[in-house]
Design a protein around this motif. Structure first.
Motif, PDB file in Angstrom:
ATOM      1  N   GLU A  87      25.159  -0.820 -29.175  1.00 16.50           N
ATOM      2  CA  GLU A  87      25.277  -1.044 -30.630  1.00 16.50           C
ATOM      3  C   GLU A  87      24.766  -2.668 -30.582  1.00 16.50           C
ATOM      4  O   GLU A  87      25.518  -3.556 -29.894  1.00 16.50           O
ATOM      5  CB  GLU A  87      26.325  -1.074 -31.328  1.00 16.50           C
ATOM      6  CG  GLU A  87      26.526   0.392 -31.559  1.00 16.50           C
ATOM      7  CD  GLU A  87      25.869   0.846 -32.982  1.00 16.50           C
ATOM      8  OE1 GLU A  87      25.465   1.880 -33.145  1.00 16.50           O
ATOM      9  OE2 GLU A  87      25.629  -0.084 -33.929  1.00 16.50           O
ATOM     10  N   PRO A  88      23.674  -3.253 -31.232  1.00 15.73           N
ATOM     11  CA  PRO A  88      23.491  -4.536 -31.218  1.00 15.73           C
ATOM     12  C   PRO A  88      24.712  -5.202 -32.046  1.00 15.73           C
ATOM     13  O   PRO A  88      25.274  -4.624 -32.924  1.00 15.73           O
ATOM     14  CB  PRO A  88      22.110  -4.833 -31.998  1.00 15.73           C
ATOM     15  CG  PRO A  88      21.634  -3.473 -32.365  1.00 15.73           C
ATOM     16  CD  PRO A  88      22.691  -2.447 -31.817  1.00 15.73           C
ATOM     17  N   PRO A  89      25.035  -6.554 -31.493  1.00 15.93           N
ATOM     18  CA  PRO A  89      25.970  -7.475 -32.180  1.00 15.93           C
ATOM     19  C   PRO A  89      25.684  -7.591 -33.645  1.00 15.93           C
ATOM     20  O   PRO A  89      24.647  -7.821 -33.936  1.00 15.93           O
ATOM     21  CB  PRO A  89      26.195  -8.698 -31.459  1.00 15.93           C
ATOM     22  CG  PRO A  89      25.044  -8.603 -30.371  1.00 15.93           C
ATOM     23  CD  PRO A  89      24.442  -7.351 -30.513  1.00 15.93           C
ATOM     24  N   ARG A  90      26.784  -7.567 -34.677  1.00 20.11           N
ATOM     25  CA  ARG A  90      26.379  -7.919 -35.928  1.00 20.11           C
ATOM     26  C   ARG A  90      27.166  -9.202 -36.414  1.00 20.11           C
ATOM     27  O   ARG A  90      27.160  -9.259 -37.721  1.00 20.11           O
ATOM     28  CB  ARG A  90      26.671  -6.681 -36.824  1.00 20.11           C
ATOM     29  CG  ARG A  90      25.591  -5.581 -36.333  1.00 20.11           C
ATOM     30  CD  ARG A  90      25.672  -4.401 -37.498  1.00 20.11           C
ATOM     31  NE  ARG A  90      26.920  -3.415 -37.409  1.00 20.11           N
ATOM     32  CZ  ARG A  90      27.531  -3.029 -38.416  1.00 20.11           C
ATOM     33  NH1 ARG A  90      26.632  -3.130 -39.658  1.00 20.11           N
ATOM     34  NH2 ARG A  90      28.450  -2.443 -38.181  1.00 20.11           N
ATOM     35  N   THR A 105      31.557  -3.290 -32.125  1.00 16.39           N
ATOM     36  CA  THR A 105      30.935  -3.998 -31.543  1.00 16.39           C
ATOM     37  C   THR A 105      30.636  -5.406 -32.003  1.00 16.39           C
ATOM     38  O   THR A 105      29.661  -6.114 -31.989  1.00 16.39           O
ATOM     39  CB  THR A 105      29.243  -3.761 -31.618  1.00 16.39           C
ATOM     40  OG1 THR A 105      28.949  -3.701 -32.952  1.00 16.39           O
ATOM     41  CG2 THR A 105      29.037  -2.387 -30.875  1.00 16.39           C
TER      42      THR A 105
END
Ligand code: SF4
Ligand code: SF4
Lengths: 269, 429
Positions: B37-40, B418
């Motif tokens: 998951e891309p970092p948010r 994430t």
């Protein structure tokens, strides 16, 4: 016409919280009926099954925040007949777009001990910045009744009935007392896209804009009412900087407030 | 013989992750649960936000357990403000949490995990032969969602949760309207537990350290001390002195460990093992009927623990509604002050710890969030190490499915996992 196959439905996720695709699984009464009407071709959260494209209906959740995802959405578009974005992330960059006007290197340092392990773009952008989008469904999260309406319309080959006016109009339709007029509660309802059924005012709070800007907005127009209701320029700026911060009308409204704040502070040192 | 089990996309988990197990002979040489998951960056952009906005913002970390995020944030910020809503507000919060447990466990048990035990790609394929059970499962899930919708305004990212309570308290009639569906769901949940007890549970056990909240007399949701099966017994504010997180290259999620000991398990099986004595009569009787009592160290039976918790949450929701009288005010308020507060609640999939530091004006200066999946991640990998010899002896497709099933035991919520924190330790490779 020999095409008896049921249409293929695919769901893809980018940077997001999963909430919008979960809206589909939250259609408890309709889910099995829907499953009878379409073939689930790709929906990682719900199924191991993966059917090859082309997909008749593709739902895209989440925003583009990595170079790899920018590539992935192009491939998905190429395999999709009708591509619909679901939610604020896919339609306006989402909450993760709060990085867009900031220093992402600094952000990465705040959150991660080993920033070198992290792969991210400096921005979070909507799907339409990358590929052609056929329909956008607003909301953080989307409203499942709207989702069902659009899916039903597509399956029946008619146009979807989704309102484009503001939350304010929905409030009136619902017979709510205006929270701003009656209680002096700051509310973004006048400039926010309809879809939720004016939930927040119904629960005695002001709208915080989770459906993003309405089709035509006059953010300047409500500034006075928000200030009169006790919100400061800082409060108003933050209100626009949430789940649709990168949607142009909200971005512009936020900048206008930042200018006011600077004017108020006067010349520095 | 070198062999690799590789799952590029883990299906039927929340969020996106992948799994790779490399073998040398029948021994694993690498186990990687990759979370891509891309970092948010939630902890970063919470800085500078007003404390009243925090419940709305952190809800967006996870669409599957937004209530857990809102509740941990409220408790942490109220801790900083020095307020402790009690009475009807407290009861309503428990009710809201019941709703989330019911819908989240309902989703996991029927739509994500049960298909593993019965050998289907998904619940929809399962419905072809077991339509009745899937329909019952959907009915249970719907009853949970109905609670969250009534109290929170909508099932995902509720809008009615406020620091100090709620924006509007429901009327007696609004809640009473939920009772018929809840009673039906409770009976269905009892039947479903007996049905699931007959599933074929792979033989597998490990000596886990279980970690969960423990309250003096309730099954835990939002309050209590953090306890473990190996002797931890601390206040939420002392979490950082006993646990640490490691950042590993193959994952955007951090790995949490008990200092000096290593991996631990949180979630339904941990709560069940540590709090069985606080289950209500109905849930406890249902568990005893299927001979499911602690200690249980088989992670596949987390399915049954969720089933028991479904009964617990439905039973408690009914009791709360039956004795509900609206609070005088829907929320209590307090002036902001410079302080740090801590909150820990039990998300459906495990402990969720928050810490906020605010300035005099109530703006957040620093936020730290430890979600359940980061806590369980190392535990999941350790399970797969121990499972590896059995996997090596199975045909490839069956081994892949079994490995996925072992990951799903934890109901990992990958979207949540994430965006964490600074780590305290690093692994040198
Ligand atoms: S739009 Fe909101 S609800 Fe939908 S995925 Fe993004 S954060 Fe989640
Ligand atoms: S914030 Fe506005 S758009 Fe979102 S649910 Fe509330 S009223 Fe509706």
């Amino acid at each position: 016409m020999k095409r008896k196959q049921k249409p293929k439905l695919a769901v893809f996720k980018f940077a997001s919280c999963d909430g919008c695709q979960l809206s589909l699984l939250d259609c408890e009464d309709e889910l099995l009926l829907l499953a009878d009407a379409v073939r689930i071709a790709n929906f990682a959260e719900a199924s191991r099954a993966v059917l090859r494209g082309p997909y008749d209906i593709t739902l895209v959740e989440g925003s583009i925040t990595t170079a790899h995802d920018a590539e992935r959405i192009r491939e998905i578009r190429a395999r999709s007949r009708f591509l619909m974005t679901i939610g604020a992330c896919a339609t306006a960059g989402g909450v993760q777009a709060l990085r867009n006007y900031r220093d992402v290197k600094e952000f990465t340092r705040i959150v991660y001990a080993r920033p070198d392990y992290i792969d991210t773009l400096a921005t979070s952008t909507p799907i339409a910045d990358h590929v052609k989008v056929d329909f956008e469904l607003r909301g953080c999260p989307i409203d499942k009744r709207q989702l069902l309406e659009v899916l039903a319309a597509l399956l029946a080959g008619r146009g979807p009935k989704v309102a484009s006016h503001s939350v304010c109009v929905q409030c009136k339709l619902r017979g709510n007392v205006c929270v701003m007029v009656a209680h002096g509660t700051p509310c973004l309802g006048p400039v926010t896209h309809a879809g939720c059924g004016a939930l927040c005012p119904t629960y005695h709070r002001g709208c915080y804009g989770c459906f993003g800007p309405a089709e035509t907005t006059n953010t300047k127009g409500i500034e006075g009412a928000l200030l009169a209701a006790g919100a400061s320029h800082e409060d108003i700026a933050r209100a626009y900087a949430t789940f649709n911060a990168a949607a142009p009308p909200f971005r512009k409204a936020q900048e206008e407030q930042l200018v006011q704040i600077r004017l108020k502070e006067g010349p520095r040192g | 013989m070198a062999r690799t089990i590789k799952v590029d996309y883990l299906a039927r988990v929340e969020g996106e992750g992948a799994l790779t197990i490399r073998f040398k002979g029948d021994k694993p040489s690498a186990v990687e649960l990759r979370i891509f998951e891309p970092p948010r960056f939630f902890e970063a952009f919470l800085r500078g936000r007003a404390h009243l906005e925090v419940p709305d913002i952190v809800a967006r970390i996870c669409g599957i357990c937004p209530v857990a995020y809102q509740m941990s944030a409220c408790h942490a910020i109220e801790d900083a403000l020095g307020i402790h809503p009690g009475g009807a507000i407290r009861a309503l919060r428990r009710l809201l949490y019941c709703g989330e447990w019911i819908e989240s466990h309902g989703l996991h048990v029927f739509m994500l995990h049960a298909p593993d035990f019965l050998g289907y790609e998904d619940a929809i394929a399962m419905a072809k032969n077991h339509r009745e059970w899937v329909a019952r499962g959907l009915g249970i899930k719907k009853a949970g969602n109905a609670i969250v919708t009534a109290l929170g305004g909508r099932e995902i990212h509720p809008i009615n949760v406020k620091i100090g309570g709620f924006y509007r308290a429901p009327t007696v009639a609004e809640l009473a309207a939920l009772l018929p569906d809840l009673s039906r769901a409770l009976e269905d949940a009892e039947m479903c537990l007996e049905w699931m007890a007959k599933f074929d549970f792979p033989a597998f056990e490990r000596d886990y350290e279980y970690v969960a909240l423990r309250h003096p007399d309730e099954y835990p949701f939002s309050e209590g001390r953090i306890v473990s099966s190996k002797g931890i017994d601390i206040d939420a504010r002392d979490y950082e002195a006993h646990f640490a997180e490691e950042h590993v290259p193959h994952s955007t999620a951090l790995h949490a460990v008990v200092l000096g000991r290593g991996d631990y398990q949180c979630g339904p099986l941990a709560r069940f093992n540590l709090n069985f004595d606080h289950l209500g009569e109905r849930a406890r009787a249902a568990a005893e009927r299927i001979h499911f009592v602690p200690p249980c160290n088989n992670p596949y039976k987390s399915l049954l623990a969720r089933g028991v918790e479904l009964i617990q949450a439905l039973d408690e929701a009914i009791r709360i509604i039956e004795s509900y009288t609206p609070p005088e005010a829907p929320a209590i308020t307090a002036a902001p002050r410079r302080a740090t507060g801590y909150g820990c609640t039990e998300a459906p999939r495990g402990m969720l710890w928050h810490k906020y530091t605010m300035d005099e004006a109530g703006l957040v200066e620093d936020a730290r969030i430890v979600p359940p999946t980061s806590q369980n991640q190392k535990c999941i990998e350790r399970d797969l190490w121990q499972l590896a010899p059995a996997l090596a002896a199975m045909p490839h497709a069956a081994a892949t499915r079994r490995a996925e099933q072992a990951v799903r035991n934890f109901d990992p919520c990958i979207s949540c996992s994430t965006h964490f924190l600074r780590l305290s330790i690093e692994r040198e490779d």
